[in-house]
Structures are given as C-alpha cells and as structure tokens.
Design an enzyme around this catalytic site. Structure first.
Site: not given
Ligand code: NI
Length: 154
Positions: A90-91, A136, A132-133, A46, A51
């Site tokens: 998380c990226l 963000h 999670h997304e 995701g 991000q």
């Molecule tokens: Ni993330």
C-alpha cells in the site's frame, strides 16, 4: 493536475469512514485527476482519496490492463466469489508487504466522472485492487487483513 502528498501509517484520516460524494463538481473531477497523477508518480496501482487526506468516496485504479485508468465515485462491491491469497502492499505503508486473502472475483458498481452508473466484473489483480481501495474508504487498511508479513529487501 498536481501531485498530492500521500498520508502514511498512523495518519488519522486513514481510519475515518469517507463520505459519499453527492454532486460531481469540477473540484471532484480535479481531485480524481490529482489522485491519478499521484498514483502514477508513486508507481502504485490504486489510490483512495483518504490517502491524500480527503475523506470522500473516490478511488483511482490502473492495473495496466485493458480497462486502463478507472476513476470511481462512491464505488461498492455488490458480488464477491471465490478466495485468493496474494502479496499486497500500500502506498500508505512504504516498505511493508504481506499476504492477504481476498475474494477472487468481484462485481463493482460506481459512478464515473460524468455521473453515469457503471458496473464491471473484476478478477485477479483488478479484483484485489478494488477490494483494497474500497476498504480504504471505510478506514480499513491492508495491514488489518495481513495473515503473514513478508520480509522485503531494500
Ligand atoms: Ni492502500
């Protein structure tokens, strides 16, 4: 399509509340394509627009299930049920992982890239990725919710 640079850790854009998308322009659909390419390149499940430094309410998710790639505009969670704890990463936080408690099942409403209203029920990894997304988009990061950090082997 293009791979965008992923913002990490203390980048202030990750803490901003993202703005609603009012109109689905070619710029928005291109952005969703770039987000998907960036997510796949980074081997994530995701990615949210903040991000890549864009403070708009856009999310892409692909947990490799039958739903495939989801491109969500202005997504929100309308129903949550159950609780489930699992390990997340998380990226934007390379090398960090921890246990996070989330709702086990969620109902998500959003617009798709053609502007149609969509709604789906998610459980397991997809439910977790959606929560999670969407976090963000409100400047909430998984590290805020970790109850126990996990040592990772490099
Ligand atoms: Ni993330």
């Amino acid at each position: 399509m293009a791979i965008r640079q992923i913002r990490i850790q203390s980048d202030p854009v990750l803490r901003k509340k993202a703005r609603e998308v009012r109109e689905i322009t070619p710029t928005i659909t291109k952005l969703l394509d770039d987000m998907a390419e960036t997510m796949y390149d980074a081997q994530g499940v995701g990615l949210a627009a903040p991000q890549i430094g864009i403070s708009k309410r856009l999310v892409v998710i692909d947990v490799q299930d039958e739903k495939g790639l989801l491109k969500l505009i202005n997504p929100k969670i309308t129903v949550r049920s159950g609780r489930e704890t699992a390990i997340e990463g998380c990226l934007s936080f390379p090398g960090i992982a921890g246990e996070v408690e989330r709702a086990a099942e969620v109902t998500v409403e959003a617009l798709d890239e053609t502007g149609n209203k969509i709604s789906f029920v998610a459980e397991g990894l997809l439910a977790r990725a959606c929560q999670h997304e969407i976090d963000h988009l409100d400047g909430v990061l998984f590290v805020d919710r970790v109850t126990r950090f996990i040592e990772q082997e490099e």
